[in-house]
Scaffold this motif. Structure first.
Motif, PDB file in Angstrom:
ATOM      1  N   ALA A 154      43.105  91.550  40.740  1.00 12.24           N
ATOM      2  CA  ALA A 154      44.177  91.697  41.550  1.00 12.24           C
ATOM      3  C   ALA A 154      43.769  91.995  43.058  1.00 12.24           C
ATOM      4  O   ALA A 154      44.478  92.522  43.822  1.00 12.24           O
ATOM      5  N   TYR A 185      54.361  93.856  38.493  1.00 11.24           N
ATOM      6  CA  TYR A 185      54.051  92.919  39.793  1.00 11.24           C
ATOM      7  C   TYR A 185      54.526  91.202  39.226  1.00 11.24           C
ATOM      8  O   TYR A 185      54.688  90.508  40.155  1.00 11.24           O
ATOM      9  N   GLN A 186      54.669  90.917  38.159  1.00  7.46           N
ATOM     10  CA  GLN A 186      55.246  89.959  37.625  1.00  7.46           C
ATOM     11  C   GLN A 186      56.783  89.786  37.032  1.00  7.46           C
ATOM     12  O   GLN A 186      57.292  88.896  36.647  1.00  7.46           O
ATOM     13  N   LYS A 221      45.917  83.496  50.169  1.00 13.13           N
ATOM     14  CA  LYS A 221      44.701  83.444  49.288  1.00 13.13           C
ATOM     15  C   LYS A 221      43.833  82.399  49.443  1.00 13.13           C
ATOM     16  O   LYS A 221      42.623  82.152  49.590  1.00 13.13           O
ATOM     17  N   PHE A 260      44.272  89.860  45.329  1.00 12.13           N
ATOM     18  CA  PHE A 260      45.358  89.243  45.982  1.00 12.13           C
ATOM     19  C   PHE A 260      46.470  89.560  45.589  1.00 12.13           C
ATOM     20  O   PHE A 260      47.701  88.978  45.688  1.00 12.13           O
ATOM     21  N   SER A 261      46.945  90.842  44.605  1.00 13.47           N
ATOM     22  CA  SER A 261      47.712  90.970  43.939  1.00 13.47           C
ATOM     23  C   SER A 261      48.015  89.937  42.745  1.00 13.47           C
ATOM     24  O   SER A 261      47.466  89.022  42.779  1.00 13.47           O
ATOM     25  N   VAL A 262      49.203  90.122  42.142  1.00 11.96           N
ATOM     26  CA  VAL A 262      49.872  89.250  41.319  1.00 11.96           C
ATOM     27  C   VAL A 262      51.291  88.646  41.326  1.00 11.96           C
ATOM     28  O   VAL A 262      51.910  89.627  41.992  1.00 11.96           O
ATOM     29  N   SER A 320      52.354  87.919  45.471  1.00  9.79           N
ATOM     30  CA  SER A 320      50.806  88.281  45.712  1.00  9.79           C
ATOM     31  C   SER A 320      50.387  87.394  47.039  1.00  9.79           C
ATOM     32  O   SER A 320      51.414  86.795  47.792  1.00  9.79           O
ATOM     33  N   CYS A 321      49.289  87.767  47.557  1.00  8.76           N
ATOM     34  CA  CYS A 321      48.984  87.519  48.995  1.00  8.76           C
ATOM     35  C   CYS A 321      49.006  85.777  49.218  1.00  8.76           C
ATOM     36  O   CYS A 321      48.391  85.109  48.555  1.00  8.76           O
TER      37      CYS A 321
END
Length: 507
Positions: free
Chosen positions: A418, A82-83, A430, A420-422, A426-427
């Motif tokens: 996670a 995710y990054q 937040k 809000f995810s990363v 990500s969201c």
């Protein structure tokens, strides 16, 4: 708009078969190795997050969930997936695209997503939230008065339902200045069910993608046409009424994103339509889950409840002082309770699927493993949040774990969080979710005491001994995985605090 042909080619049966052979060494259920229907059946039963955790417990940190999908359960994989700029949203997100118009949720092309994200970031920033606070406060006051009304007769309150309506009213007012008034009127309460069905259907297509290519979704659209069209007409009305007032008339999301294209003759084909739909979904579901889950865990953990109540009532001199700012931010135990509730019961419990960018021809390495191009990879928030390596006693509500200071273990824990995810996807809501959750919880604890309802309602929201797999823990708030989370309960009975009741009655 990017060419999606590469994504669709990767989804072809031949490509999936080829990938299946390459990743055949990874463990997983036999049925999952043969067909997407394994994960799809659990998406249909709304328990895929539970099944992913069960698979990790049985097979290890890497599980083959479908012929061309691997789900991981490590911090390294979370960061690698995710990054990384080398991975894009999976082709499965295409099932949510209509009229070839992407929003920030569906955009797979990085440039398109970046422009959408940049556009919606300002109204979702902490600074913007301060200017939106009067609207948030007005709706929270309505919520508090509904609780006060119920407290006079000791009527049990379904917190999932009550907070869901509050979150919907806030996000629609903040988006386009349109009052749904679901807290006090039944007319627009259908919106919640319409949104839930759309998410549920989309989550099934995410995991049985070939069915969406067979036009099966049209059958669903036909069966649920009336409710879907009713919601669409309401969203159309919201957008038209706000556009007619111009971009500078009010302080809301639209004043930030008014440059988006809107066809006055066909609002539903414009860019604003899809961003509006995303804002309504994302702005309501995350807050509703965070607050409902926190109420559930506080009501089952008296020491945590008493500690948080003391913090709130000693930090503020009156309910009027409970607002965004340094005082609210100083309530560290409040934030810890929200984090712990979101850890145990995340708003998006499943895996957000990613795949290597089709234009990237370099080897892709996830958690030390070379992943063949075209493989879908992901990490389930629910699974990693219950990984004992990062969260000891993962099924125990322990807000104190978020207050242990800077240690290697605490850093690892934060890295594994996670909710809000990363990363860059990500969201974006937040800050809004934390602010709303903090205000609702703090004000409720200022005005009221609460306890679990008696009788059969006492069990609502929790698992039950002898229940379905993964749903046997009475002290765990139960989620239905429909991409976001649906839930019921807890049912609470409120008693107003004598010294503060009069203040609320006069608001």
């Amino acid at each position: 708009m990017m060419d999606h042909s590469n994504f669709l080619n990767m989804a072809s049966p031949y490509a999936i078969y080829a990938i299946s052979i390459v990743i055949s060494t990874y463990p997983g259920p036999l049925f999952a190795k043969l067909t997407e229907l394994y994960a799809g059946s659990h998406a249909f039963k709304k328990d895929l997050h539970l099944e992913i955790l069960r698979c990790h417990e049985k097979y290890g940190p890497i599980v083959r969930l479908a012929p061309n999908r691997l789900v991981f359960n490590s911090v390294t994989a979370l960061q690698d997936i995710y990054q990384s700029d080398r991975l894009s949203k999976a082709y499965t997100y295409g099932n949510s695209v209509r009229n070839n118009v992407d929003n920030v949720f569906t955009a797979r092309d990085k440039d398109v997503h970046r422009s959408r994200r940049k556009m919606i970031a300002p109204p979702l920033s902490e600074r913007a939230m301060k200017s939106f606070e009067p609207t948030i406060e007005d709706n929270i006051t309505v919520y508090l008065k509904q609780i006060l009304k119920a407290s006079r007769t000791s009527q049990p309150v379904n917190m999932s339902e009550r907070v869901k309506y509050l979150a919907l009213d806030i996000v629609t007012r903040l988006s386009f200045g349109y009052p749904l008034d679901t807290q006090t009127k039944e007319e627009n309460r259908f919106v919640s069910k319409a949104l839930a069905f759309g998410l549920y259907r989309g989550n099934i297509w995410h995991h049985v993608y070939f069915l969406s290519r067979l036009w099966v979704y049209r059958v669903f659209d036909w069966i649920f046409f009336e409710s879907r069209e009713k919601y669409s007409r309401l969203l159309d009305k919201m957008i038209r009424s706000r556009v007619a007032r111009g971009p500078n008339g009010e302080r809301d999301f639209y004043s930030f994103i008014s440059e988006l294209g809107t066809d006055p003759d066909n609002v539903r084909k414009g860019e604003l339509w899809w961003e509006a739909h995303f804002l309504v979904v994302a702005g309501s579901d995350t807050t509703a889950t965070a607050v409902s889950a926190t109420f559930f865990y506080l009501s089952r953990n008296p020491k945590c409840y008493e500690k948080l109540a003391r913090e709130i009532r000693s930090t503020f001199e009156s309910a009027h002082d409970i607002e965004a700012g340094p005082q609210l931010a100083s309530c560290r135990y409040l934030r810890a309770c929200i984090n712990e509730a979101l850890r145990m019961s995340p708003s998006v419990p499943g895996a957000l699927w990613r795949s290597q960018d089709p234009n990237d021809n370099q080897p892709l390495i996830i958690d030390g493993h070379v992943i063949p191009k075209g493989t879908l990879v992901g990490v389930s928030a629910y699974a990693i949040h219950h990984n004992k390596e990062y969260f000891p006693d993962p099924f125990k509500f322990k807000p104190e774990r978020w207050l242990e200071g800077q240690t290697p273990a605490s850093k690892l824990m934060y890295d594994a969080f996670a909710a809000f995810s990363v990363g860059s996807r990500s969201c974006p809501g937040k800050s809004m979710a934390y602010l709303e959750s903090s205000l609702v919880l703090a004000k409720t604890l200022w005005y009221f005491e609460f306890k679990v309802a008696s009788g059969s309602l006492a069990e609502a929201g929790g698992g039950r001994v002898g229940g379905p797999p993964g749903r046997t823990r009475p002290q765990e708030f139960q989620l239905e995985d429909i991409f976001t989370a649906r839930h019921d309960g807890p049912y609470l009975v409120f008693r107003s605090r004598d010294e503060s009741r009069r203040d609320l009655e006069q608001v």
